[in-house]
Design an enzyme around this catalytic site. Structure first.
Site, mmCIF file in Angstrom:
data_model
loop_
_atom_site.group_PDB
_atom_site.id
_atom_site.type_symbol
_atom_site.label_atom_id
_atom_site.label_comp_id
_atom_site.label_asym_id
_atom_site.label_seq_id
_atom_site.Cartn_x
_atom_site.Cartn_y
_atom_site.Cartn_z
ATOM 1 N N TYR A 28 -15.531 6.186 -8.221
ATOM 2 C CA TYR A 28 -14.202 5.584 -8.409
ATOM 3 C C TYR A 28 -13.758 5.708 -9.878
ATOM 4 O O TYR A 28 -12.581 5.829 -10.179
ATOM 5 C CB TYR A 28 -14.165 4.132 -7.913
ATOM 6 N N LYS A 46 -7.545 0.021 -12.171
ATOM 7 C CA LYS A 46 -7.375 -1.172 -11.321
ATOM 8 C C LYS A 46 -7.691 -2.450 -12.091
ATOM 9 O O LYS A 46 -7.078 -3.500 -11.833
ATOM 10 C CB LYS A 46 -8.239 -1.076 -10.068
HETATM 11 P P1 NAD Z 1 -1.809 7.026 0.106
HETATM 12 O O1 NAD Z 1 -2.225 8.374 -0.339
HETATM 13 O O2 NAD Z 1 -1.286 6.904 1.460
HETATM 14 O O3 NAD Z 1 -0.784 6.394 -0.914
HETATM 15 C C1 NAD Z 1 -0.812 6.662 -2.286
HETATM 16 C C2 NAD Z 1 0.625 6.861 -2.698
HETATM 17 O O4 NAD Z 1 0.735 7.000 -4.118
HETATM 18 C C3 NAD Z 1 1.253 8.126 -2.087
HETATM 19 O O5 NAD Z 1 2.397 7.769 -1.352
HETATM 20 C C4 NAD Z 1 1.633 8.929 -3.308
HETATM 21 O O6 NAD Z 1 2.808 9.683 -3.127
HETATM 22 C C5 NAD Z 1 1.856 7.836 -4.315
HETATM 23 N N1 NAD Z 1 1.943 8.302 -5.685
HETATM 24 C C6 NAD Z 1 1.010 8.979 -6.415
HETATM 25 N N2 NAD Z 1 1.507 9.282 -7.622
HETATM 26 C C7 NAD Z 1 2.783 8.805 -7.665
HETATM 27 C C8 NAD Z 1 3.826 8.812 -8.641
HETATM 28 N N3 NAD Z 1 3.666 9.388 -9.836
HETATM 29 N N4 NAD Z 1 5.006 8.205 -8.336
HETATM 30 C C9 NAD Z 1 5.195 7.635 -7.140
HETATM 31 N N5 NAD Z 1 4.249 7.580 -6.168
HETATM 32 C C10 NAD Z 1 3.067 8.182 -6.444
HETATM 33 O O7 NAD Z 1 -3.122 6.105 -0.109
HETATM 34 P P2 NAD Z 1 -3.350 4.519 0.048
HETATM 35 O O8 NAD Z 1 -4.823 4.390 0.199
HETATM 36 O O9 NAD Z 1 -2.446 3.970 1.035
HETATM 37 O O10 NAD Z 1 -2.981 3.969 -1.396
HETATM 38 C C11 NAD Z 1 -2.064 2.903 -1.602
HETATM 39 C C12 NAD Z 1 -2.631 1.878 -2.569
HETATM 40 O O11 NAD Z 1 -3.705 1.200 -1.936
HETATM 41 C C13 NAD Z 1 -3.178 2.444 -3.872
HETATM 42 O O12 NAD Z 1 -2.861 1.569 -4.936
HETATM 43 C C14 NAD Z 1 -4.665 2.399 -3.628
HETATM 44 O O13 NAD Z 1 -5.377 2.330 -4.841
HETATM 45 C C15 NAD Z 1 -4.774 1.123 -2.838
HETATM 46 N N6 NAD Z 1 -6.016 0.910 -2.114
HETATM 47 C C16 NAD Z 1 -6.436 1.816 -1.197
HETATM 48 C C17 NAD Z 1 -7.629 1.594 -0.515
HETATM 49 C C18 NAD Z 1 -8.147 2.595 0.477
HETATM 50 O O14 NAD Z 1 -9.348 2.565 0.794
HETATM 51 N N7 NAD Z 1 -7.337 3.485 0.996
HETATM 52 C C19 NAD Z 1 -8.382 0.440 -0.761
HETATM 53 C C20 NAD Z 1 -7.894 -0.483 -1.690
HETATM 54 C C21 NAD Z 1 -6.717 -0.232 -2.362
HETATM 55 O O1 0WE Z 2 -7.480 3.787 -4.977
HETATM 56 C C1 0WE Z 2 -7.991 4.513 -4.150
HETATM 57 C C2 0WE Z 2 -7.759 6.005 -4.183
HETATM 58 C C3 0WE Z 2 -7.004 6.423 -5.396
HETATM 59 C C4 0WE Z 2 -6.882 7.905 -5.660
HETATM 60 C C5 0WE Z 2 -7.353 8.906 -4.827
HETATM 61 C C6 0WE Z 2 -7.159 10.242 -5.173
HETATM 62 C C7 0WE Z 2 -7.707 11.382 -4.353
HETATM 63 C C8 0WE Z 2 -6.970 12.675 -4.573
HETATM 64 C C9 0WE Z 2 -6.244 8.252 -6.804
HETATM 65 N N1 0WE Z 2 -6.054 9.543 -7.163
HETATM 66 C C10 0WE Z 2 -6.494 10.533 -6.363
HETATM 67 N N2 0WE Z 2 -6.291 11.828 -6.780
HETATM 68 C C11 0WE Z 2 -6.543 12.895 -5.981
HETATM 69 O O2 0WE Z 2 -6.386 14.054 -6.415
HETATM 70 N N3 0WE Z 2 -8.806 3.935 -3.210
HETATM 71 C C12 0WE Z 2 -9.114 2.541 -3.304
HETATM 72 C C13 0WE Z 2 -9.465 4.708 -2.130
HETATM 73 C C14 0WE Z 2 -10.802 5.101 -2.639
HETATM 74 O O3 0WE Z 2 -10.940 6.154 -3.472
HETATM 75 C C15 0WE Z 2 -12.260 6.220 -3.817
HETATM 76 C C16 0WE Z 2 -12.970 5.190 -3.177
HETATM 77 C C17 0WE Z 2 -12.029 4.461 -2.423
HETATM 78 C C18 0WE Z 2 -12.291 3.265 -1.611
HETATM 79 C C19 0WE Z 2 -12.919 7.106 -4.654
HETATM 80 C C20 0WE Z 2 -14.288 6.957 -4.853
HETATM 81 C C21 0WE Z 2 -14.987 5.949 -4.235
HETATM 82 C C22 0WE Z 2 -14.332 5.052 -3.383
#
Ligand code: NAD
Ligand code: 0WE
Length: 259
Positions: free
Chosen positions: A155, A162
């Protein structure tokens, strides 16, 4: 009668139908909220507009949150269309791929800046942009992850971003509380989204989580959406500056052994 009848919400971060932002959009819509969606321009026509149509959402505007002019524009458009805003949802993050693969110690200055700018500073930037539109009782919601507080393999710089995001939630809550505006974060357990898939080790981590977490299952878009409804509504009127865990209890454990 919905919990959010008459409330207006603008949601940033829908990429596709797996996005947490989309799960939140569906949940707020089901409780009667009027929605707007904002996303990167490149995703709008192919991905976001078809989803918006499913919920009858008429406001769909591009915004790259690294660009102050695009942030100003989206709130100008909202003001023209709806006037004020009750709920602002920030559900986006970005770090360079190479910074999530290698060792944290190798993080470049450019990669650090990019991750912190898009994933953390953007919350303050869009909250400031929204401020003239936010009424007393308004709620700002962002998404965070346990990697802010614990070292989670891969991460890396996203964990640092975060941590800054969670601190920003507390400072924004302190700033805006006197105006009756609340600011909170949801810390979600791993969900299979675009941002999560393709990250090295995510599959194994996702499977491991289900075996260890007290609720013995992965989190769903509905789990996160439900918490967002609560934070968006008056039911959480006394809650601000908090990180609410929607993680099946994973983060309370001292030792994770499962069955
Ligand atoms: P996702 O890929 O569906 O959403 C990420 C979004 O970020 C995308 O819509 C992308 O277009 C947008 N984004 C990236 N760069 C951008 C920019 N410069 N301007 C505007 N938008 C931009 O993935 P997700 O998992 O739904 O992520 C949403 C949030 O949830 C993030 O903050 C992520 O850290 C958080 N989160 C995700 C998880 C998980 O396991 N998926 C867990 C906890 C928190
Ligand atoms: O916040 C996230 C993902 C954020 C993210 C993911 C990517 C993948 C592709 C931000 N930037 C990028 N850039 C890319 O090019 N999460 C909470 C989901 C997530 O991501 C991980 C996790 C979990 C959970 C990465 C490593 C370990 C656990």
């Amino acid at each position: 009668m919905g919990l959010l009848d008459g409330r207006r919400a603008l949601i940033f971060g829908v990429a596709n139908d797996h996005s947490i932002a989309w799960g939140i959009a569906k949940a707020l819509h089901a409780e009667g909220a009027t929605l707007g969606l904002s996303s990167l321009e490149s995703l709008l026509d192919r991905r976001v507009r078809p989803l918006a149509a499913q919920l009858g959402v008429e406001f769909v505007e591009p915004c790259d949150v690294a660009d102050d002019a695009q942030i100003a524009r989206v709130f100008d458009r909202w003001r023209e269309r709806y006037g004020d805003l009750d709920v602002l949802v920030h559900a986006l993050a970005f770090a360079n791929r190479e910074d999530l693969d290698g060792a944290f110690v190798e993080t470049s200055r450019e990669g650090f800046h990019r991750a912190l700018d898009v994933s953390a500073y953007s919350l303050t930037a869009i909250t400031r942009g929204a401020l003239p539109l936010l009424r007393p009782g308004a709620s700002v919601i962002t998404l965070t992850y346990l990697g802010a507080e614990r070292a989670v393999p891969h991460y890396n710089v996203m964990g640092v971003a975060k941590a800054a995001l969670e601190a920003s939630v507390r400072y924004l809550a302190a700033d805006l509380g006197p105006a009756g505006i609340r600011v909170n974060a949801i810390s979600a357990g791993p969900v299979r989204t675009l941002a999560a898939s393709g990250v090295s080790g995510f599959r194994d981590m996702y499977a491991h989580f289900r075996e260890i977490a007290p609720l013995r299952r992965n989190m769903t878009l509905a789990d996160v959406g439900g918490a967002a409804v609560w934070l968006a509504s008056g039911l959480s009127a006394g809650v601000t500056g908090e990180v609410v865990y929607v993680d099946g209890g994973f983060s309370i454990l001292g030792v994770g052994l499962g069955e």
